[in-house]
Design an enzyme around this catalytic site. Structure first.
Site, mmCIF file in Angstrom:
data_model
loop_
_atom_site.group_PDB
_atom_site.id
_atom_site.type_symbol
_atom_site.label_atom_id
_atom_site.label_comp_id
_atom_site.label_asym_id
_atom_site.label_seq_id
_atom_site.Cartn_x
_atom_site.Cartn_y
_atom_site.Cartn_z
ATOM 1 N N ALA A 171 0.853 -1.185 0.000
ATOM 2 C CA ALA A 171 0.000 0.000 0.000
ATOM 3 C C ALA A 171 0.889 1.235 0.000
ATOM 4 O O ALA A 171 2.106 1.143 0.116
ATOM 5 C CB ALA A 171 -0.927 -0.002 1.222
ATOM 6 N N GLU A 197 -0.697 1.963 7.140
ATOM 7 C CA GLU A 197 -0.878 3.180 6.341
ATOM 8 C C GLU A 197 -1.586 4.259 7.141
ATOM 9 O O GLU A 197 -1.286 5.450 6.996
ATOM 10 C CB GLU A 197 -1.662 2.867 5.063
ATOM 11 C CG GLU A 197 -1.054 1.776 4.200
ATOM 12 C CD GLU A 197 0.427 1.957 3.921
ATOM 13 O OE1 GLU A 197 0.862 3.110 3.712
ATOM 14 O OE2 GLU A 197 1.155 0.947 3.919
#
Length: 858
Positions: free
Chosen positions: A271, A305
Site C-alpha cells: 500500500a 498506512e
C-alpha cells in the site's frame, strides 16, 4: 549529467534557496491511452538572483514560463530537470507538458480490466515519481499546498488528498463528454504523498466519529469487477478501530479532512500512505478464500498506512535518511494496534515469524546498513525499502519502548507531533522529545542500535551438578565474525520449559538486562535444569539466538509438544538460523518442521514453515538428496492434508504446498483429483485461485500443458487469470518454454509489473528439474546492464533479483559464484544500487553453498 537521480547535497542546496508555497496542478485525462495533459503553476520564494531547478519526466514539454517570461524548453529542459536562473524573491513557474501513462506501478499507472474493459488510473509517487505527473521540487522537505483540477471521462470519479468535489460537465480533449473535478487546496504536504486516483471505481462510505464529536468521512473503493468480493464492512471496521486507537495513543487528532482507501490493480507494494487517499494492492480484495495470514497482513497494512497519517504525512522526514522513522514507526504501531484493537491478538507472533525473520536475513547480507542509513541520493533510498528499514527498525523501536517505558515513549511522540505538525523533522528532533519525557540519555543507545549495522548473537551457558540442578546460568553476547555490530544493551527474558502432562509448558521466566558480553541469571540457580531453556522468550529483543545443545535437541524433538505457538516459533527460528549459517544441516531440520506442522494452527507461522520446506527442497539440500526428499516431503504433506480439520486455513495452505511439491505419479494424481473435483478433501473449496495453484503445480511437474492453461484462462477472464496464465506458461518444464520466458522477461519492457512478477515466479518453478535453469547462470551477466538501462528502477530491481533467485547452486558445471564475481570485478564503476543487487545475489550463492556443505549431526 544527473539522469533521473538527485543527491542529498543537491537537495540541501535547493532547500537553502527555495521555499515552496503552492502548486496548482491541472490534469487532462481525456487525451487517449498514451499521454495526459499536465499544466502546473508553482508559486515559490527564492533567494533573489539564485538558480535552481524543478524536476520533471515527460515525453513533451509544450511551454515553460517563469515570472511572465517564456523559456525555451529545448534550452532549459533536459535530463529530468528544468533549469531556473535569475530567480526573484517571489516566483511563479508555469509548465505545460504531456506526461506519459505508466504500466510499471510508478507515476500515473493505467490499467484496463479484461473482465469488463473499464480503465483505471492511480498514482504512485514514492520515492521520486510525482515528477512523472507534474513538475515539482521532488524532495520531502519542500512542502506546499496542492490544488488539483482533473478532467476525466464521463462516468469516472476522481480521488485526491482533498475531498472529492461535485464534478462539472465539460467536453474532453477527445470531443467526448467529460467531468471536471476541482479539488480544494490541501494542507502543506510533501510531493510523494500527493495522489490522483481516477476511473469508474465503486465502493462504500462511512464516518468515524471521534469522542470529541469530530466526524471524519471514510471510503473504501475498488474496480467494478471486484465489488462483489470487497468486504467493506470489515475494512471500514478495522479503519475505525485504528482511528480510535491512534488518536488516543498519539494524543493527537487526525490531521486531514477525510480518509479514502482505494484498492488498485498491478500495485508494486502492499500500500501507499498518500495523505487522506491511501492506495492498496487490490489482491487484498479476496475473490477466493484467502489464507488467514493474508487477511491478517491486510489488517496490519491498513493500520500501517493509517499510522503514516501522523508519522510521515503530517510530520515528514527532512531527507530520506530518516525513511526508517516513517516505516519502522508505522510497522511497530500497526502491529501494536493489530494485537490490541483487532481480532488478530497474536500479531506479535506473526511479527516474530515473518517480519523479524526478514530483518535477520537482510541484516546478514554484505549490503547491511544502519537503521538510520546514510542516503546519498535517490538510488540509495530506492534500495533501502528493505527488512532493515521496516522490520529491524520496528523491532528496535519495540525495544526502545521497553527501555524508556511505553507511557513516556508515547508522551514524547505527542510532543514531537505537536511541535512539527505539517512540517519536517529529523531523528534528533524525536530523540529530544523522548529524552525529555523519559529522563534517559539516548545518545549511546542511538549509536549502537540505530547508527551501527549488523546483529549480535545471544547464547546460554549452563552448568549443572550430578543431580541435574543448575549451578550457573549465563547469557552471553557476541559479535559474529564479519558483522559490523557492537555489543548492545538488551532487555530480554529467559524461559524454562518442561514436559507437563505431555505438553511443553513454561515453568519459569526471568527478565534480565544484558549490557555487554555476559549477564548472570541467579534466579535459576538451584532449580532442576529445564528440558528447554528458551533465550529471548516472548521475543523482547533483536538478536540471533543460539540455544544450548541440550535445549536445541529437546526443543526440536518435542517441538509439537509446545503448548503455545510463540515459544515453538522461537525454537524453530533459532534452528532455522543455524541452518542458514551452516551450523545445522537442512536434512536435520526438515523432520522438525514436519513435526511442527502436525500441531501448528497459526496461519503466518504455517506459511513460514511451508516456505522453509520449499527453500530446503529448492536450494538448501544438496542436489543429490533432493529427489528423495521431494518424495518424502510430499508424502508427509499428503498425510497432513488428510488429517487437517475440514475447511480449515491449515487445510488450504497444505493443499497449496502439495501442489508445488508433488512429483510421483501418485502424488500428482492427488493434486489432479483436487483440480478435476474427483477427489477433494472434505471441507476444501477448490475455488478459482486454488485451481490456478493446482494447475500450475501440475504444469511445473510436466503433467499438464498449454491446452489446460488456455482452457483455464478462458474460464478466468480477469486480470488475475491473465497473470496466472502467464505464470503457468513460464512454469512449463521444457527448455523451449524457459527460453521463451527468459526472452520475454529480458527483452519486452511492455510487460506490466504484476504480470512480470507472476512470470518470474513461473520461470523459477524448477526445483524438481533444476538443470533447466543452468543455461541462464552464464547468460545472466550479459543482460544485467541492458535491464538496468532500459527499465525503471522498480522493474529493473525486481528482474535482476528474481531472475537470479532460482539459479541451481551446486549443480555440476554451474559456477554461480564465479559468474557474479566476474561481473562485479568488471563493473567497478556501476551505480551503487546496481552493484548492491548483484552483491546480494552473490551473498545468497555463498550462503546456499555453505548450507549445502553442512553435514548432518542429529
Amino acid at each position: 549529467m544527473p539522469g533521473q537521480n538527485l543527491t542529498r547535497t543537491e537537495a540541501a542546496e535547493r532547500a537553502a534557496v527555495v521555499t515552496t508555497e503552492q502548486y496548482e496542478v491541472v490534469l487532462d485525462l481525456t487525451r487517449g491511452e498514451e499521454v495526459f495533459g499536465s499544466v502546473t503553476t508553482i508559486r515559490f520564494r527564492a533567494v533573489p538572483g539564485s538558480s535552481s531547478f524543478v524536476d520533471l519526466i515527460a515525453p513533451q514539454v509544450r511551454s515553460i514560463t517563469l515570472n511572465g517570461q517564456s523559456l525555451d524548453p529545448a534550452a532549459v529542459y533536459a535530463d529530468s530537470r528544468i533549469a531556473l536562473t535569475g530567480l526573484a524573491a517571489e516566483n511563479t513557474l508555469v509548465v505545460d507538458a504531456d506526461c506519459a501513462y505508466m504500466h510499471t506501478g510508478e507515476g500515473l499507472h493505467r490499467f484496463t480490466d479484461p473482465a469488463d474493459g473499464q480503465t483505471y488510473l492511480y498514482s504512485q509517487f514514492e520515492v521520486p515519481d510525482a515528477r512523472r505527473v507534474y513538475p515539482c521540487f521532488e524532495q520531502p522537505d519542500l512542502k506546499a499546498s496542492f490544488t488539483f483540477t482533473v478532467t476525466a471521462p464521463q462516468g469516472w470519479t476522481v480521488f485526491s488528498n482533498s475531498p472529492t468535489p461535485e464534478p462539472q460537465a465539460v467536453t474532453g480533449s477527445d470531443g467526448a463528454p467529460a467531468s471536471r473535478f476541482a479539488f480544494a487546496p490541501t494542507q502543506p504536504m510533501s510531493t510523494y504523498v500527493t495522489a490522483i486516483v481516477a476511473g469508474p471505481y465503486v465502493g462504500r462510505t462511512d464516518v468515524y466519529t471521534a469522542p470529541d464529536g469530530r466526524s471524519i468521512p471514510l471510503g473504501t473503493y475498488c474496480r467494478a469487477s471486484l465489488l462483489e468480493h470487497m468486504d467493506s464492512e470489515e475494512i471500514l471496521d478495522l479503519t475505525k478501530r485504528g482511528f480510535a486507537f491512534y488518536e488516543e495513543l498519539f494524543a493527537t487528532p487526525y490531521a486531514f479532512e477525510k480518509y479514502d482507501q482505494v484498492f488498485v490493480p498491478e500495485f508494486n507494494a502492499g500500500a501507499m500512505e498518500n495523505a487522506g487517499c491511501v492506495t492498496h494492492r487490490d489482491d487484498y480484495i479476496f475473490r477466493s478464500r484467502p489464507v488467514e495470514a493474508r487477511v491478517e497482513r491486510r489488517a496490519v497494512t491498513i493500520l500501517h498506512e493509517l499510522a503514516h497519517m501522523w508519522f510521515g504525512d503530517m510530520v515528514t522526514m527532512k531527507w530520506w535518511n530518516d525513511l526508517w522513522l516513517n516505516e519502522s514507526f508505522a510497522e511497530y504501531t500497526s502491529t501494536l494496534a493489530t494485537a490490541e484493537a483487532t481480532r488478530f491478538t497474536q500479531a506479535w507472533t506473526t511479527f516474530q515469524a515473518a517480519e523479524k525473520a526478514w530483518a535477520y536475513n537482510q541484516d546478514q547480507l554484505s549490503s547491511t546498513h544502519p537503521i538510520a542509513a546514510e542516503i546519498n541520493d535517490l538510488h540509495d533510498v530506492e534500495v533501502n525499502f528493505d527488512g532493515i528499514t521496516y522490520a529491524k527498525g520496528a523491532s528496535v523501536l519495540s525495544a526502545l519502548v521497553a527501555y524508556v517505558g511505553r507511557e513516556n515513549f508515547f508522551r514524547g511522540i505527542a510532543r514531537y507531533l505537536a511541535k512539527h505538525a505539517y512540517a519536517n523533522a529529523t531523528l534528533a528532533d524525536l530523540l529530544t522529545e523522548l529524552e525529555a519525557t523519559s529522563g534517559r540519555d539516548l545518545q549511546a543507545w542511538t549509536r549502537v542500535w540505530l547508527q551501527e549495522a549488523g546483529v549480535t548473537t545471544l547464547r546460554t551457558r549452563v552448568s549443572t551438578d550430578d543431580a541435574g540442578v543448575v549451578t550457573n546460568l549465563e547469557v552471553l553476547q557476541e559479535v559474529p565474525e564479519g558483522s559490523p555490530a557492537s555489543l548492545r544493551p538488551h532487555r530480554l527474558a529467559v524461559g524454562c520449559y518442561d514436559l507437563v502432562d505431555g505438553a511443553m509448558t513454561r515453568t519459569a521466566r526471568v527478565e534480565i538486562d544484558l549490557d555487554g558480553a555476559v549477564a548472570q541469571v541467579p534466579e535459576l540457580v538451584g532449580r532442576p535444569r529445564p528440558a528447554v531453556i528458551v533465550l529471548n522468550d516472548d521475543d523482547l529483543t533483536y538478536a540471533k539466538v543460539r540455544l544450548d545443545e541440550a535445549s536445541l535437541r529437546a526443543g526440536l524433538e518435542h517441538v509439537a509438544a509446545f503448548a503455545d505457538s510463540l515459544p515453538r516459533s522461537l525454537v524453530l527460528a533459532s534452528a532455522w538460523d543455524m541452518v542458514r549459517d551452516g551450523e545445522l544441516a537442512a536434512v536435520d531440520y526438515l523432520p522438525s518442521v514436519l513435526e511442527a506442522l502436525q500441531v501448528e494452527e497459526h496461519s503466518t507461522v504455517l506459511r513460514i514453515l511451508l516456505g522453509q520446506l520449499s527453500t530446503c527442497l529448492g536450494a538448501y539440500l544438496p542436489q543429490a538428496e533432493r529427489p528423495e526428499s521431494f518424495v518424502a516431503t510430499a508424502d508427509a504433506l499428503l498425510q497432513l492434508l488428510a488429517a487437517a480439520a475440514p475447511g480449515s486455513d491449515k487445510q488450504l495452505q497444505l493443499a497449496q504446498a502439495l501442489a508445488g511439491t508433488a512429483s510421483t505419479p501418485a502424488q500428482l494424481d492427488a493434486v489432479a483429483a483436487m483440480l478435476d473435483g474427483s477427489r477433494v478433501p472434505q471441507g476444501l473449496v477448490v475455488d478459482q485461485d486454488l485451481r490456478w495453484e493446482l494447475l500450475t503445480g501440475l504444469v511445473a511437474a510436466g503433467r499438464l500443458g498449454e491446452a489446460e492453461i488456455a482452457a483455464e484462462a478462458e474460464r478466468d477472464v480477469t486480470t488475475t487469470g491473465r497473470e496466472r496464465a502467464a505464470q503457468a506458461r513460464a512454469a512449463v518444464p521444457t527448455a523451449e518454454a524457459k527460453a521463451a520466458a527468459w526472452s520475454a522477461l529480458v527483452e519486452d519492457a511492455s510487460i506490466p509489473n504484476e504480470t512480470q512478477v507472476k512470470m518470474l515466479r513461473g520461470f523459477a518453478a524448477c526445483a524438481r528439474q533444476p538443470q533447466l535453469l543452468a543455461p541462464y547462470v552464464a547468460a545472466y551477466p550479459g543482460v544485467v546492464d541492458q535491464i538496468w538501462e532500459s527499465r525503471t528502477f522498480h522493474m529493473a530491481e525486481n528482474l535482476l533479483a528474481s531472475l537470479w533467485s532460482c539459479v541451481p547452486v551446486g549443480l555440476p558445471g554451474v559456477d554461480a559464484e564465479g559468474v557474479l564475481r566476474g561481473w562485479l570485478e568488471s563493473h567497478p564503476q556501476a551505480p551503487a544500487a546496481l552493484r548492491r543487487i548483484v552483491a546480494e545475489n552473490l551473498d545468497d550463492v555463498l550462503r546456499v553453498a555453505r548450507v549445502q556443505a553442512t553435514k548432518p549431526v542429529l
